[in-house]
Structures are given as structure tokens and as C-alpha cells.
Design an enzyme around this catalytic site. Structure first.
Site, PDB file in Angstrom:
ATOM      1  N   TYR A 153      34.318  35.327 -16.285  1.00  0.00           N
ATOM      2  CA  TYR A 153      35.362  36.229 -16.787  1.00  0.00           C
ATOM      3  C   TYR A 153      36.300  35.433 -17.677  1.00  0.00           C
ATOM      4  O   TYR A 153      36.713  34.333 -17.317  1.00  0.00           O
ATOM      5  CB  TYR A 153      36.147  36.831 -15.610  1.00  0.00           C
ATOM      6  CG  TYR A 153      37.275  37.745 -16.025  1.00  0.00           C
ATOM      7  CD1 TYR A 153      37.016  38.974 -16.634  1.00  0.00           C
ATOM      8  CD2 TYR A 153      38.608  37.383 -15.809  1.00  0.00           C
ATOM      9  CE1 TYR A 153      38.058  39.812 -17.016  1.00  0.00           C
ATOM     10  CE2 TYR A 153      39.652  38.227 -16.179  1.00  0.00           C
ATOM     11  CZ  TYR A 153      39.367  39.438 -16.781  1.00  0.00           C
ATOM     12  OH  TYR A 153      40.401  40.265 -17.154  1.00  0.00           O
ATOM     13  N   ASP A 163      37.050  27.296 -20.595  1.00  0.00           N
ATOM     14  CA  ASP A 163      38.089  28.210 -20.142  1.00  0.00           C
ATOM     15  C   ASP A 163      38.623  27.654 -18.822  1.00  0.00           C
ATOM     16  O   ASP A 163      38.002  27.809 -17.768  1.00  0.00           O
ATOM     17  CB  ASP A 163      37.521  29.619 -19.971  1.00  0.00           C
ATOM     18  CG  ASP A 163      38.593  30.609 -19.527  1.00  0.00           C
ATOM     19  OD1 ASP A 163      39.703  30.158 -19.158  1.00  0.00           O
ATOM     20  OD2 ASP A 163      38.326  31.822 -19.545  1.00  0.00           O
ATOM     21  N   LYS A 210      47.818  30.808 -15.966  1.00  0.00           N
ATOM     22  CA  LYS A 210      48.166  30.652 -14.545  1.00  0.00           C
ATOM     23  C   LYS A 210      49.086  29.457 -14.284  1.00  0.00           C
ATOM     24  O   LYS A 210      50.265  29.545 -14.522  1.00  0.00           O
ATOM     25  CB  LYS A 210      46.886  30.593 -13.704  1.00  0.00           C
ATOM     26  CG  LYS A 210      46.008  31.855 -13.950  1.00  0.00           C
ATOM     27  CD  LYS A 210      44.885  31.986 -12.987  1.00  0.00           C
ATOM     28  CE  LYS A 210      43.913  33.087 -13.370  1.00  0.00           C
ATOM     29  NZ  LYS A 210      44.052  34.336 -12.712  1.00  0.00           N
TER      30      LYS A 210
HETATM   31  N1  PLP Z   1      39.931  33.191 -17.958  1.00  0.00           N
HETATM   32  C1  PLP Z   1      39.678  33.034 -16.642  1.00  0.00           C
HETATM   33  C2  PLP Z   1      38.716  31.964 -16.207  1.00  0.00           C
HETATM   34  C3  PLP Z   1      40.329  33.830 -15.704  1.00  0.00           C
HETATM   35  O1  PLP Z   1      40.058  33.685 -14.403  1.00  0.00           O
HETATM   36  C4  PLP Z   1      41.246  34.803 -16.154  1.00  0.00           C
HETATM   37  C5  PLP Z   1      41.951  35.659 -15.197  1.00  0.00           C
HETATM   38  O2  PLP Z   1      41.731  35.644 -14.030  1.00  0.00           O
HETATM   39  C6  PLP Z   1      41.482  34.923 -17.533  1.00  0.00           C
HETATM   40  C7  PLP Z   1      40.806  34.104 -18.397  1.00  0.00           C
HETATM   41  C8  PLP Z   1      42.473  35.923 -18.038  1.00  0.00           C
HETATM   42  O3  PLP Z   1      43.747  35.517 -17.724  1.00  0.00           O
HETATM   43  P1  PLP Z   1      44.949  36.585 -17.619  1.00  0.00           P
HETATM   44  O4  PLP Z   1      44.666  37.403 -16.402  1.00  0.00           O
HETATM   45  O5  PLP Z   1      46.167  35.736 -17.522  1.00  0.00           O
HETATM   46  O6  PLP Z   1      44.919  37.392 -18.866  1.00  0.00           O
END
Ligand code: PLP
Length: 423
Positions: free
Chosen positions: A144, A239, A267
Site C-alpha cells: 500500500y 516507501d 507517520k
Molecule cells: N505508504 C505506506 C507504506 C503506508 O503504510 C501508508 C499508510 O498507511 C501510506 C503510504 C499513506 O500514508 P498516509 O496514510 O499518511 O497518507
């Protein structure tokens, strides 16, 4: 356990907010329970509207690695808020944060601040396309990367099928630019590069997948991605929205000793405030406007209150002795408790403070194997934990997050509750 007030608030919220929640997983749909409406949190605990106390292993989905209500972060927020909530102009704090991030993750030579992980990924992908002049992005099934259009795509069947959008509202034509490979499968990536290599702008990967439950990269998988992207002139994007500052100070880059071209953060970097970031090699980041042609902007980007929280958080992490060793030990303790309670009927994947229990005896190495987990048993397990005051992510396909605030007492209690679970 009383859930009267949460139930009432949820019913009322459903009339004004889709599903009564502002992010779908919060609706507890997969476990068919009433979502807890949280009133406050402190240390390792959260408290709901009915006054129930829980040991919290969601940790706001990652940011609260030091626990809730950390004094230094709260003070930084209060003091900066008193000086002004937003200026729409550069501040010294943005520079301090960029320096701190670079010190902790040297691969991030140049960095832009945004407001969320989604935005960080969306922007990094645009930079990769602008830098390489190519359109295609390779992602992995079950990873994700936030909810931007091109990232809401998974494989149909097998690794090399035409991509289809997972969400309504994503144009099929747009989704065609996202190719999907299987996590931990070099051959599925090789096949995509063999067919379309000259058009692939980047491979984006969660270096430890945490959104199909926790799935570790197999030996050699990340070096392989580094190698194949370099060979084809594509970029590698890590990511690290979850792994950044969680696996190690330098995130997965440090933990696995890999240098991607771009990294996305969210985060923890904001200390619990809405903040994300993307950055990487100077040469690549030169593409970003106003230096380059890739446009990306934000009214609240680099917000002074959020950056104050981020600085406080990273300084605490930098100076906290033995943090990652403690988190690893706690992760192992909980993993062992699950193995002891459920024997070889479960598979536990754990790395540092990230952990998932899958209700399958078979190894979980990718999205397909994660899906073999028995979701009915997961639901029962979730309810058992919740009813005994342990707050877990309400979905099989999420991680359990451990923080530095979880005490020996918390862990002991959690192990007792785990051991009382019957498969
Ligand atoms: N990338 C990863 C690996 C994530 O786990 C998440 C959210 O859980 C995101 C991107 C998206 O982040 P946000 O929820 O702050 O938009």
C-alpha cells in the site's frame, strides 16, 4: 466491556461521515465490531468514550513509536502553536528537520515536506517520471502506498497481468501505467523489465511490507531491485512511511544497507502531526520545481507546528539509547507468545517492532500467501484481544506496532491474553 457511548457516537457519525469514520479501516468492518471512539491516549494506553482502557498496539498506525503524549513533543507543539499556526513562508524549522533527516538517513540529500504519506508517494512518483521521462511504475501486489490514483492498483491473477484499479473512481487508462509484480518474486519483476524495461520510470516497494500484514523481504530481494533498476536506468523508491525511523534510525535503508534513489516518509517523521516527506539523491531531486520542471506544492507544506513535532520526535529517537534493541526484544517476546499459544497452526512474521500473526501453517511471503490466513479465526482472535483490553489493528492485513512506552507489565499482560486464546 461497555461500548454504549462508542456505539451511539458511531451511529450518529454514520449520518455525517462515510461509514462514520474518516479512514475506512477504522470502521472495524473486517471484524464486525463497534469501532472504539477514542477520547485520549497516554503512554502505551488509549481510552475510549466509555472509559475503557486498552494497551494500544495500533500506535496511530505507526507514528507513536515512543508512546502517546510524549512530553517533549507536546511541549514543542504547544510552544510553536503559540507563535503562529501557519505562515505559508519558509521557516528555519524546515531546514533543521531536513538536516536531521539527512543525518539519520544520509541517502536523503534533498527533501520536500508534504502533509501525508499519500502525498509523499504521489510526489515521488511524479519526480521519478519527470526525471526519467518514462511513464510506467512497478509496484507489488499487497503493498500500500497511499490512495493516489496510480497506487490503488493490484495484480489481477499472477504477477504479470494487466493492472486493474482497486477503487471506484480510478480511470482504467490511468491504472495502465502501473504494473504489478509479486512481492519477493524477482522473476515477476524481471519479466516486466524484459517486456517494458525502457518505459519503466521506477519500482516502488515497501522494503518490509506491512500492509498485507507484515511480510519480510527475502534474502537478496531488495539488492535485486537495486540492481535491476540501475541496469535499466529506472529509479528505486523505498516507501518508508512505516519503516522510516522504525526499523532503525535510518529506516530500511540502514537496516538492509541499500541506497534507493528516492525515499518516502510519513507517520513518525511528523511526531504524530500531519506531515510527510519525500527526498533522495540531489541529482534526482533537482527535477522538483522551482529548480526543475516537476511541479509539486502545498499551502500547509512544512507547517511550523508539524515540523516542531517532527524535530522533537527525531531528536528523541536519536538520543534514546538502546531503542531499537528494546523494540526488537519486545517484538520477539510477543512473536514467541503467539507461537507458544498457537503452535504450528499459525505463522508469525516479525521484524523489530512490526509483527503479524497469520492463521495459516504455511510461510507468508507475499500477498497470495497472506490471503491464505483464516479470516474468521482472525476475527475471533481480534475480539478476544479487544474484550481483554488489547487494542489491535482490526484487519488481518495490517501490522501490530510496538512502542517504547510498552512496559514489561503491558507485555506480560498481553502474553497472558494471547495464551488464553483458543484456536
Ligand atoms: N505508504 C505506506 C507504506 C503506508 O503504510 C501508508 C499508510 O498507511 C501510506 C503510504 C499513506 O500514508 P498516509 O496514510 O499518511 O497518507
Amino acid at each position: 466491556m461497555i461500548e454504549e457511548k462508542s456505539a451511539k457516537l458511531w451511529e450518529q457519525s454514520k449520518t455525517r461521515i462515510p461509514g462514520g469514520v474518516n479512514s475506512p479501516v477504522r470502521a472495524f468492518r473486517a471484524v464486525n465490531r463497534i469501532p472504539r471512539f477514542i477520547r485520549r491516549a497516554s503512554g502505551s494506553k488509549i481510552y475510549d468514550a466509555d472509559g475503557n482502557e486498552y494497551i494500544d498496539y495500533v500506535c496511530s498506525w505507526g507514528p507513536s513509536i515512543l508512546g502517546h503524549g510524549v512530553k517533549e513533543i507536546v511541549t514543542a507543539v504547544q510552544e510553536s502553536a503559540a507563535e503562529g499556526l501557519t505562515f505559508g513562508a519558509p521557516t528555519e524549522r524546515e531546514l533543521i528537520l531536513a538536516e536531521l533527516v539527512h543525518e539519520m538517513m544520509p541517502v536523503i540529500e534533498v527533501m520536500r515536506l508534504v502533509n501525508s504519506g499519500t502525498e509523499a508517494v504521489m510526489s515521488a512518483v511524479r519526480v521519478a517520471r519527470g526525471y526519467t521521462g518514462r511513464d510506467l511504475i512497478v509496484k507489488f501486489e499487497g503493498c500500500y502506498h497511499g490512495h493516489s490514483d496510480g497506487m490503488l492498483v493490484k495484480a489481477g491473477s499472477g504477477a504479470i497481468t494487466a493492472a486493474v484499479p482497486d477503487s471506484g473512481g480510478v480511470p482504467a487508462g490511468y491504472a495502465k501505467n502501473t504494473l504489478v509484480a509479486a512481492y519477493n518474486s524477482p522473476s515477476s519483476v524481471e519479466e516486466l523489465f524484459r517486456q517494458r524495461g525502457d518505459d519503466i520510470a521506477a519500482v516502488i516497494v515497501e522494503p518490509v511490507a506491512a500492509n498485507m500484514g507484515v511480510v519480510l523481504p527475502s534474502d537478496g530481494f531488495l539488492p535485486f531491485l537495486r540492481d535491476i533498476t540501475s541496469r535499466y536506468g529506472s529509479l528505486l523508491i523505498f516507501d518508508e512511511v512505516i519503516t522510516g525511523f522504525r526499523l532503525a534510525q535510518g529506516g530500511a535503508c540502514e537496516y538492509f544497507g541499500i541506497e534507493p534513489d528516492l525515499v518516502t516518509l510519513g507517520k513518525i517523521v511528523g511526531g504524530g502531526m500531519p506531515l510527510g516527506a519525500y527526498g533522495g539523491k540531489r541529482d534526482v531531486m533537482k527535477s522538483v520545481s522551482p529548480d526543475g520542471t516537476v511541479y509539486q506544492a502545498g499551502t500547509l507544506a512544512g507547517n511550523p507546528v508539524a515540523t516542531a513535532a517532527g524535530i522533537a520526535m527525531l531528536n528523541l529517537i536519536r538520543n534514546r539509547k538502546g531503542l531499537y534493541e528494546r523494540l526488537e526484544n519486545r517484538g520477539r517476546l510477543l512473536a514467541d507468545a503467539f507461537r507458544k499459544a498457537c503452535g504450528d497452526k499459525v505463522t508469525v512474521n516479525q521484524i523489530g517492532s512490526l509483527l503479524s500473526v497469520f492463521f495459516t501453517p504455511y510461510p507468508v511471503t507475499d500477498c497470495q500467501s497472506a490471503r491464505k490466513s483464516d479470516l474468521k479465526t482472525f476475527s475471533r482472535y481480534f475480539s478476544h484481544m479487544l474484550d481483554h483490553g488489547i487494542y489491535l489493528a482490526p484487519s488481518q492485513f495490517e501490522a501490530l506496532f510496538i512502542s517504547d512506552a510498552h512496559s514489561d507489565e503491558d507485555l506480560k499482560r498481553t502474553c497472558e491474553v494471547i495464551s488464553a486464546f483458543r484456536l
